[in-house]
Design a protein around this motif. Structure first.
Motif, PDB file in Angstrom:
ATOM      1  N   PHE A   7     -23.374  -4.851  40.199  1.00 49.85           N
ATOM      2  CA  PHE A   7     -23.234  -3.591  39.777  1.00 49.85           C
ATOM      3  C   PHE A   7     -23.840  -3.211  38.456  1.00 49.85           C
ATOM      4  O   PHE A   7     -24.470  -2.405  38.255  1.00 49.85           O
ATOM      5  CB  PHE A   7     -21.672  -3.017  39.436  1.00 49.85           C
ATOM      6  N   LEU A   8     -24.035  -4.426  37.591  1.00 48.21           N
ATOM      7  CA  LEU A   8     -24.611  -4.048  36.143  1.00 48.21           C
ATOM      8  C   LEU A   8     -26.169  -4.122  36.300  1.00 48.21           C
ATOM      9  O   LEU A   8     -26.775  -3.289  35.515  1.00 48.21           O
ATOM     10  CB  LEU A   8     -24.238  -5.237  35.490  1.00 48.21           C
ATOM     11  N   THR A   9     -26.546  -4.577  37.333  1.00 46.54           N
ATOM     12  CA  THR A   9     -28.176  -4.883  37.348  1.00 46.54           C
ATOM     13  C   THR A   9     -28.381  -3.555  38.112  1.00 46.54           C
ATOM     14  O   THR A   9     -29.778  -3.224  37.764  1.00 46.54           O
ATOM     15  CB  THR A   9     -28.427  -5.939  38.554  1.00 46.54           C
ATOM     16  N   LEU A  10     -27.714  -2.734  38.795  1.00 44.91           N
ATOM     17  CA  LEU A  10     -28.003  -1.354  39.278  1.00 44.91           C
ATOM     18  C   LEU A  10     -27.842  -0.401  38.217  1.00 44.91           C
ATOM     19  O   LEU A  10     -28.689   0.339  37.961  1.00 44.91           O
ATOM     20  CB  LEU A  10     -27.173  -1.018  40.283  1.00 44.91           C
ATOM     21  N   THR A  11     -26.741  -0.623  37.507  1.00 46.12           N
ATOM     22  CA  THR A  11     -26.590   0.634  36.475  1.00 46.12           C
ATOM     23  C   THR A  11     -27.440   0.456  35.096  1.00 46.12           C
ATOM     24  O   THR A  11     -27.963   1.631  34.832  1.00 46.12           O
ATOM     25  CB  THR A  11     -24.953   0.204  35.716  1.00 46.12           C
ATOM     26  N   ILE A  12     -28.211  -0.635  35.065  1.00 47.12           N
ATOM     27  CA  ILE A  12     -29.066  -0.581  33.749  1.00 47.12           C
ATOM     28  C   ILE A  12     -30.367   0.185  34.193  1.00 47.12           C
ATOM     29  O   ILE A  12     -31.003   0.228  33.334  1.00 47.12           O
ATOM     30  CB  ILE A  12     -29.352  -2.092  33.348  1.00 47.12           C
ATOM     31  N   HIS A  13     -30.497   0.442  35.501  1.00 48.13           N
ATOM     32  CA  HIS A  13     -31.560   1.266  35.928  1.00 48.13           C
ATOM     33  C   HIS A  13     -31.269   2.684  35.945  1.00 48.13           C
ATOM     34  O   HIS A  13     -32.325   3.468  36.428  1.00 48.13           O
ATOM     35  CB  HIS A  13     -32.086   0.613  36.982  1.00 48.13           C
ATOM     36  N   CYS A  14     -30.281   2.993  35.642  1.00 43.93           N
ATOM     37  CA  CYS A  14     -29.694   4.527  36.045  1.00 43.93           C
ATOM     38  C   CYS A  14     -29.986   5.364  34.754  1.00 43.93           C
ATOM     39  O   CYS A  14     -30.008   4.817  33.438  1.00 43.93           O
ATOM     40  CB  CYS A  14     -28.323   4.676  36.241  1.00 43.93           C
ATOM     41  N   THR A  15     -30.124   6.727  34.849  1.00 47.80           N
ATOM     42  CA  THR A  15     -30.210   7.619  33.820  1.00 47.80           C
ATOM     43  C   THR A  15     -29.023   7.842  33.194  1.00 47.80           C
ATOM     44  O   THR A  15     -29.064   7.893  31.721  1.00 47.80           O
ATOM     45  CB  THR A  15     -30.791   9.009  34.210  1.00 47.80           C
ATOM     46  N   ALA A  16     -27.825   7.751  33.683  1.00 49.44           N
ATOM     47  CA  ALA A  16     -26.558   7.785  33.099  1.00 49.44           C
ATOM     48  C   ALA A  16     -25.372   7.328  34.102  1.00 49.44           C
ATOM     49  O   ALA A  16     -25.607   7.380  35.316  1.00 49.44           O
ATOM     50  CB  ALA A  16     -26.308   9.353  32.604  1.00 49.44           C
ATOM     51  N   LEU A  17     -24.331   7.197  33.758  1.00 50.47           N
ATOM     52  CA  LEU A  17     -23.202   7.078  34.443  1.00 50.47           C
ATOM     53  C   LEU A  17     -22.169   8.048  34.180  1.00 50.47           C
ATOM     54  O   LEU A  17     -22.122   8.470  32.940  1.00 50.47           O
ATOM     55  CB  LEU A  17     -22.295   5.579  34.077  1.00 50.47           C
ATOM     56  N   ILE A  18     -21.815   8.744  35.151  1.00 52.75           N
ATOM     57  CA  ILE A  18     -20.969   9.792  35.217  1.00 52.75           C
ATOM     58  C   ILE A  18     -19.864   9.545  36.217  1.00 52.75           C
ATOM     59  O   ILE A  18     -19.854   9.180  37.215  1.00 52.75           O
ATOM     60  CB  ILE A  18     -21.556  11.144  35.793  1.00 52.75           C
ATOM     61  N   GLY A  19     -18.474   9.834  35.564  1.00 53.71           N
ATOM     62  CA  GLY A  19     -17.351   9.795  36.164  1.00 53.71           C
ATOM     63  C   GLY A  19     -15.954   9.529  35.621  1.00 53.71           C
ATOM     64  O   GLY A  19     -15.867   9.703  34.503  1.00 53.71           O
ATOM     65  N   ASN A  20     -15.165   8.793  36.354  1.00 48.93           N
ATOM     66  CA  ASN A  20     -13.724   8.485  35.717  1.00 48.93           C
ATOM     67  C   ASN A  20     -13.865   7.493  34.529  1.00 48.93           C
ATOM     68  O   ASN A  20     -14.686   6.463  34.587  1.00 48.93           O
ATOM     69  CB  ASN A  20     -12.941   7.811  36.806  1.00 48.93           C
ATOM     70  N   GLU A  21     -13.143   7.691  33.477  1.00 49.37           N
ATOM     71  CA  GLU A  21     -12.971   6.517  32.546  1.00 49.37           C
ATOM     72  C   GLU A  21     -12.582   5.313  33.083  1.00 49.37           C
ATOM     73  O   GLU A  21     -11.571   5.382  33.873  1.00 49.37           O
ATOM     74  CB  GLU A  21     -12.029   7.190  31.325  1.00 49.37           C
TER      75      GLU A  21
END
Length: 354
Positions: free
Chosen positions: A254-268
């Motif tokens: 999950f971390l290796t995917l998220t670091i390539h994202c523009t942003a994270l949006i959603g539940n706290e």
């Protein structure tokens, strides 16, 4: 100097408490620092250069007082100079006391203070943009004569992990030249999960504002049916931009995917905290019964922004003594927390990313 820090349970807590290691090493670079955590949280602090050794609090310890007592006795053999109990629950109270460390530090609770040599009262209002979760943890270092500057939690990925994340995304047909959003589509429980129809509306807003945006969900296989439900509620044009079957098959992935994202949006929750630790922008939807002041870390209204029902219906909160008093009414509160309330906030957040 040899110091043990105890922080059991949730991923976000374990990550946030890891700032204490950096702060201690900055004052005492030769200190040997150990961390007690639950086994499933290890991946979020893996490769942290400030942590010298891990001790794992397992399911066996959770389910057995005898095992917990034995764990504390085992840690006593490490001969710690100090123990910092961040978790401050029954199991960690026992473990802390059993270590027999010269200094035993925790937050002040009248009914457990006798177990510690030093207790620190938590602040109620944040003094910085770091938020209470950070500030109250750093205050636990005062008995060690450490007054630290604000530190941000960090996650340490290797070059091979960075490459792995990029490869997974490309192999699944994503275009890394276009906006890519990780969606924290579900919370840690139903009372921390934005209603699924409302979440679909949020995703529709993203695609309306950025038709080329690509969306991937953060969920685990047992949550697939709920993730699919959100997908089904979305408009057809939004569905076309969702890569539903692509998800991190482990916390580290999950971390290796998220670091390539523009942003994270959603539940706290933990996903938000991890994105911040990766220096990824976040737009966070808080559960109506959670105190936003405690966990809206490093919010600046631009790169990191959060929304809470209280932001739009403040009178509802005027007479409550504690946010948790609202916990049993979460369904009604969520029903009132309509996505129209923060549509403009979300749009502004998306606009500044492009």
């Amino acid at each position: 100097m040899k110091i043990l820090i105890i922080q059991q349970k949730m991923i976000g807590d374990v990550l946030t408490s890891s700032i204490l290691f950096e702060a201690i090493k900055s004052k005492y670079p030769d200190a040997e620092l150990h961390y007690v955590i639950n086994t499933h949280t290890y991946q979020v602090v893996e490769n942290n250069p400030f942590i010298d050794k891990f001790h794992f609090f397992t399911k066996e310890h959770e389910n057995s007082l005898k095992a917990t007592l034995a764990f504390g006795k085992f840690l006593q053999m490490e001969n710690y100079d100090a123990v910092i109990d961040v978790y401050s629950k029954t199991s960690s109270n026992i473990v802390s006391f059993r270590t027999k460390a010269k200094k035993r530090i925790s937050k002040y609770k009248w009914y457990t203070s006798f177990l510690y040599t030093h207790t620190v009262k938590e602040g109620k209002e944040p003094k910085t943009s770091a938020g209470l979760a950070i500030e109250n943890r750093l205050s636990l270092l005062e008995p060690l004569n450490i007054k630290s500057e604000v530190i941000k939690p960090k996650i340490y990925l290797t070059a091979s992990e960075l490459q792995k994340g990029e490869t997974i995304l490309l192999d699944n047909g994503l275009d890394l030249t276009k906006p890519l959003y990780m969606i924290a589509v579900l919370g840690s429980g139903i009372n921390k999960t934005y209603p699924l129809k409302y979440m679909a509306h949020v995703l529709d807003t993203i695609i309306t504002e950025q038709p080329n945006a690509q969306l991937i969900f953060n969920y685990i296989p047992t949550q697939y049916s709920h993730a699919k439900e959100v997908y089904e509620y979305c408009k057809p044009v939004t569905k076309n931009q969702i890569f539903l079957d692509l998800f991190g098959k482990s916390l580290r992935e999950f971390l290796t995917l998220t670091i390539h994202c523009t942003a994270l949006i959603g539940n706290e929750g933990g996903a938000t905290n991890m994105a911040k630790a990766l220096d990824i922008p976040t737009f966070t939807i808080f559960s109506p019964w959670i105190d936003k002041k405690a966990w809206n870390m490093f919010e600046d209204g631009i790169r990191h922004k959060s929304v809470h029902l209280q932001d739009y219906e403040s009178k509802r909160y005027n007479k409550i003594a504690h946010y948790k008093d609202l916990k049993n009414d979460f369904k009604n509160l969520y029903e009132n927390f309509r996505p129209e309330y923060f549509k403009e906030d979300l749009t502004e957040f998306l606009d500044q990313l492009t």
